[in-house]
Design an enzyme around this catalytic site. Structure first.
Site, PDB file in Angstrom:
ATOM      1  N   ASN A 137      21.768  85.490  21.187  1.00 41.22           N
ATOM      2  CA  ASN A 137      20.664  85.900  21.342  1.00 41.22           C
ATOM      3  C   ASN A 137      20.921  85.568  22.886  1.00 41.22           C
ATOM      4  O   ASN A 137      19.583  86.710  23.799  1.00 41.22           O
ATOM      5  CB  ASN A 137      19.606  85.314  20.843  1.00 41.22           C
ATOM      6  CG  ASN A 137      19.638  85.414  18.991  1.00 41.22           C
ATOM      7  OD1 ASN A 137      19.572  86.450  18.755  1.00 41.22           O
ATOM      8  ND2 ASN A 137      18.952  84.563  19.021  1.00 41.22           N
TER       9      ASN A 137
ATOM     10  N   ASP B 151      20.575  90.083  15.085  1.00 44.43           N
ATOM     11  CA  ASP B 151      20.331  89.865  14.179  1.00 44.43           C
ATOM     12  C   ASP B 151      20.841  90.897  13.244  1.00 44.43           C
ATOM     13  O   ASP B 151      21.813  90.396  12.193  1.00 44.43           O
ATOM     14  CB  ASP B 151      18.744  91.476  14.086  1.00 44.43           C
ATOM     15  CG  ASP B 151      17.530  90.586  14.495  1.00 44.43           C
ATOM     16  OD1 ASP B 151      17.813  89.398  14.583  1.00 44.43           O
ATOM     17  OD2 ASP B 151      16.174  91.904  14.709  1.00 44.43           O
TER      18      ASP B 151
ATOM     19  N   GLU C  76      19.748  80.397  12.054  1.00 51.23           N
ATOM     20  CA  GLU C  76      21.404  81.160  11.412  1.00 51.23           C
ATOM     21  C   GLU C  76      22.305  80.884  10.811  1.00 51.23           C
ATOM     22  O   GLU C  76      23.265  80.041  10.247  1.00 51.23           O
ATOM     23  CB  GLU C  76      22.093  81.069  12.632  1.00 51.23           C
ATOM     24  CG  GLU C  76      21.640  79.562  13.291  1.00 51.23           C
ATOM     25  CD  GLU C  76      20.868  79.537  14.437  1.00 51.23           C
ATOM     26  OE1 GLU C  76      21.376  78.286  14.530  1.00 51.23           O
ATOM     27  OE2 GLU C  76      19.862  79.635  13.910  1.00 51.23           O
TER      28      GLU C  76
ATOM     29  N   ASP D 282      26.444  77.420   9.681  1.00 52.17           N
ATOM     30  CA  ASP D 282      25.957  78.142  10.885  1.00 52.17           C
ATOM     31  C   ASP D 282      27.043  78.747  11.566  1.00 52.17           C
ATOM     32  O   ASP D 282      28.205  78.556  11.695  1.00 52.17           O
ATOM     33  CB  ASP D 282      25.603  76.616  11.175  1.00 52.17           C
ATOM     34  CG  ASP D 282      24.189  76.476  12.172  1.00 52.17           C
ATOM     35  OD1 ASP D 282      23.835  76.987  11.920  1.00 52.17           O
ATOM     36  OD2 ASP D 282      25.124  76.765  13.168  1.00 52.17           O
ATOM     37  N   ILE D 283      26.022  79.679  12.329  1.00 52.97           N
ATOM     38  CA  ILE D 283      26.978  80.668  13.162  1.00 52.97           C
ATOM     39  C   ILE D 283      27.075  79.721  14.227  1.00 52.97           C
ATOM     40  O   ILE D 283      26.364  78.997  14.645  1.00 52.97           O
ATOM     41  CB  ILE D 283      26.144  81.892  13.451  1.00 52.97           C
ATOM     42  CG1 ILE D 283      26.268  81.976  11.805  1.00 52.97           C
ATOM     43  CG2 ILE D 283      27.199  82.829  14.288  1.00 52.97           C
ATOM     44  CD1 ILE D 283      25.058  83.750  12.196  1.00 52.97           C
TER      45      ILE D 283
END
Length: 465
Positions: free
Chosen positions: A347, A356, A382, A339-340
Site C-alpha cells: 500500500n 486492492d 489483508e 495473511d498477506i
C-alpha cells in the site's frame, strides 16, 4: 401507454367479442334454462383486458357490437324481453367493462402482486361497476314488467359473481402473458397430473360423487400455495369449462329443489374457488418475494464488496453452524487463517489501488484452490479465513501449502507494475472439548503469528491435543 391497434386486429377483436357474446347468451346461459341476462360474462372479462391493453380505441366498436349482439341473442332466447332493455343491457356491459379497465389502470395496477391491491381491484373495479350496472338495468326492467319481485338481489349477486370471476380469470391470463407467457417447455408430469386431477374430480363431482367438487378446492389451494401459478390458471379454466359441460346433465352437489338457488350456489362456489385460489397464490408469491429480497440483502450484507468472499459478519455464523454440526455428527473441521506478508508496504509503495488488486487476486486463488463446499472469507484488512468442512488438519495442510505456493508464484499487474508477494498461514483442527468455535479460530490465529514470527511464507499447524 396503450398499444397501437391496426385495422386487422380491430376487426379480429370485434369478431372475437361478438362470438363470445353469442356463445355466452345463446349457448351457455340456455344450458341451465334460467331466466337470466348472462351466466358467465366471458365477453366482459375479455373486454376489460382489451380496454386495458389498447385503451379507448376499441370502445365504440365494442359498444355497438355489444348492444346489437346481446340484443339479438337475448330477445331470441327470452320471448317477452323488450328490445330496448336488451340494447341497454348490451351497451352497459361494454361501458362498465371500460370503466373497470380505467379503474384497473389508475387504482389497481399491481393487483396480482399484492393481496390488498387484489381485493381493492375486486371492490373498485368489479363490485362497484356491477352494482351500477344492475341498478341502471333494473329501471327499464321494472318499467317493462321484467323485474320479478325479490329478483333484484338475486340478479345483482348473480351478475357480480360472474363478472368478477370472469375478470379475475382474464386479468390473470393477461398478466401471465405479459410476464413471459405460459412457458409450455416447463410443463412436467407433476403439473400435468395436478391439472388432470382437478378435471377428474370436477367431472366426478357432477356425476357419481357430488362431494368431489369440494375436494377440487383443496387441490387448488395446494397448487396455489406451492407456487404453481400457471398450473393453477390452467386448472381454474378446466374447472369452469368442465362445470359448463356437466351442468346441463347434473348440478351435482348443487342439485336442490329450487333451480335458481342451485345455480346461485354454484356461481358462488366458482367465484369463491377462483378468488381463494388466486388470493393464496398472490400471497404466497408476495411472501416468496419478501423472503428472496431479505435473503438478497443478507447475502449482500455478509459479502465483502471488494473480493466477493464472505466478510466477518458472514463468516462467524457459518463457523458457529459448522462447529455445531461437527459436535452432533462427531466429525472434524479445520480453520485456516491466511495473511498477506508485508501488505502495508504494498500500500505504501504502490498505492491502495495496487493493494486492492492484490487482495482480489489472493481471494481468487484461495477460492479456486479450495472445494466448493469450503468457506472463504475476508476477515479484515489483508487477512483471510478458510473453513475446511469435514476435513482433518492433515488434509487441510496440503491444500494450504498449495494455496501458499500458488500465491508465491503469482504476479499482480497494476498499470506497468508487476507485483509478487507471499502469504503466511495458520491452521487448527477442532477438538472434541472445544465448547466454542472461537477456540479453534484462536489456535489457528496463534499459528499464523508463529508463521509470521518464524520467517513468513509458510504454513504452521496447531498440534493435536
Amino acid at each position: 401507454m396503450a398499444s397501437t391497434l391496426s385495422f386487422s386486429y380491430l376487426a379480429l377483436w370485434v369478431a372475437v367479442y361478438a362470438a363470445l357474446i353469442w356463445v355466452d347468451m345463446r349457448y351457455i346461459a340456455v344450458l341451465v334454462d334460467v331466466h337470466t341476462s348472462t351466466l358467465t360474462n366471458i365477453a366482459s372479462g375479455l373486454a376489460v383486458v382489451l380496454f386495458y391493453h389498447y385503451g379507448r380505441q376499441l370502445f365504440v366498436p365494442f359498444l355497438i357490437t355489444s348492444a346489437l349482439g346481446y340484443s339479438l341473442a337475448a330477445t331470441a332466447r327470452i320471448d317477452d324481453l323488450h328490445v330496448t332493455v336488451s340494447l341497454l343491457f348490451g351497451a352497459l356491459l361494454t361501458v362498465i367493462a371500460f370503466i373497470s379497465a380505467r379503474l384497473w389502470v389508475s387504482r389497481c395496477q399491481q393487483c396480482l402482486d399484492n393481496v390488498s391491491v387484489l381485493f381493492r381491484f375486486i371492490l373498485i373495479a368489479c363490485f362497484i361497476p356491477s352494482a351500477a350496472m344492475i341498478l341502471l338495468v333494473s329501471v327499464p326492467l321494472y318499467i317493462d314488467n321484467q323485474l320479478i319481485p325479490g329478483r333484484l338481489k338475486f340478479l345483482y349477486i348473480e351478475f357480480s359473481m360472474t363478472y368478477t370471476t370472469s375478470l379475475l380469470i382474464w386479468v390473470s391470463l393477461y398478466i401471465t402473458w405479459r410476464r413471459g407467457g405460459f412457458q409450455l417447455d416447463k410443463i412436467n408430469k407433476k403439473n400435468t397430473g395436478m391439472a388432470l386431477s382437478a378435471l377428474m374430480l370436477t367431472l366426478a363431482g357432477f356425476s357419481y360423487f357430488p362431494g368431489a367438487i369440494f375436494i377440487v378446492l383443496a387441490l387448488l389451494v395446494y397448487i396455489a400455495s406451492s407456487g404453481y401459478w400457471r398450473t393453477l390458471l390452467v386448472s381454474l379454466v378446466i374447472l369452469i369449462a368442465s362445470i359448463l359441460v356437466m351442468v346441463p346433465h347434473s348440478l351435482g352437489a348443487f342439485a336442490i329443489p329450487n333451480l335458481d338457488d342451485g345455480i346461485l350456489a354454484l356461481l358462488i362456489y366458482v367465484f369463491t374457488t377462483v378468488l381463494v385460489s388466486i388470493s393464496i397464490s398472490t400471497h404466497a408469491s408476495e411472501l416468496r418475494n419478501a423472503v428472496a429480497a431479505r435473503d438478497s440483502w443478507q447475502r449482500k450484507a455478509s459479502l465483502d464488496p471488494l473480493t466477493g468472499t464472505l466478510n466477518r459478519y458472514g463468516l462467524l455464523p457459518e463457523l458457529a453452524i459448522e462447529h455445531e454440526f461437527a459436535k452432533r455428527a462427531c466429525y472434524f473441521y479445520t480453520v485456516a487463517v491466511i495473511d498477506i506478508d508485508h501488505f502495508k508496504q504494498i500500500n505504501d509503495n504502490y498505492g491502495h489501488l495496487a493493494g486492492d488488486q492484490v487482495l482480489k487476486d489472493v481471494a481468487g486463488i484461495i477460492t479456486d484452490t479450495v472445494r466448493q463446499n469450503d468457506l472463504v472469507a475476508r476477515y479484515g484488512g489483508e487477512e483471510f479465513v478458510v473453513i475446511f468442512r469435514n476435513t482433518r488438519a492433515s488434509d487441510a495442510t496440503h491444500v494450504a501449502e498449495r494455496i501458499r505456493e500458488r500465491i508465491a508464484a503469482s504476479v499482480s499487474h497494476i498499470d506497468d507494475q508487476s507485483l509478487t508477494y507471499t502469504v503466511s498461514c495458520g491452521l487448527a483442527e477442532n477438538h472434541t472439548d472445544d465448547v466454542h468455535p472461537e477456540r479453534v479460530f484462536d489456535r489457528a490465529d496463534d499459528c499464523l503469528y508463529q508463521a509470521k514470527k518464524t520467517g513468513r511464507n509458510r504454513v504452521v499447524v496447531a498440534p493435536p491435543p
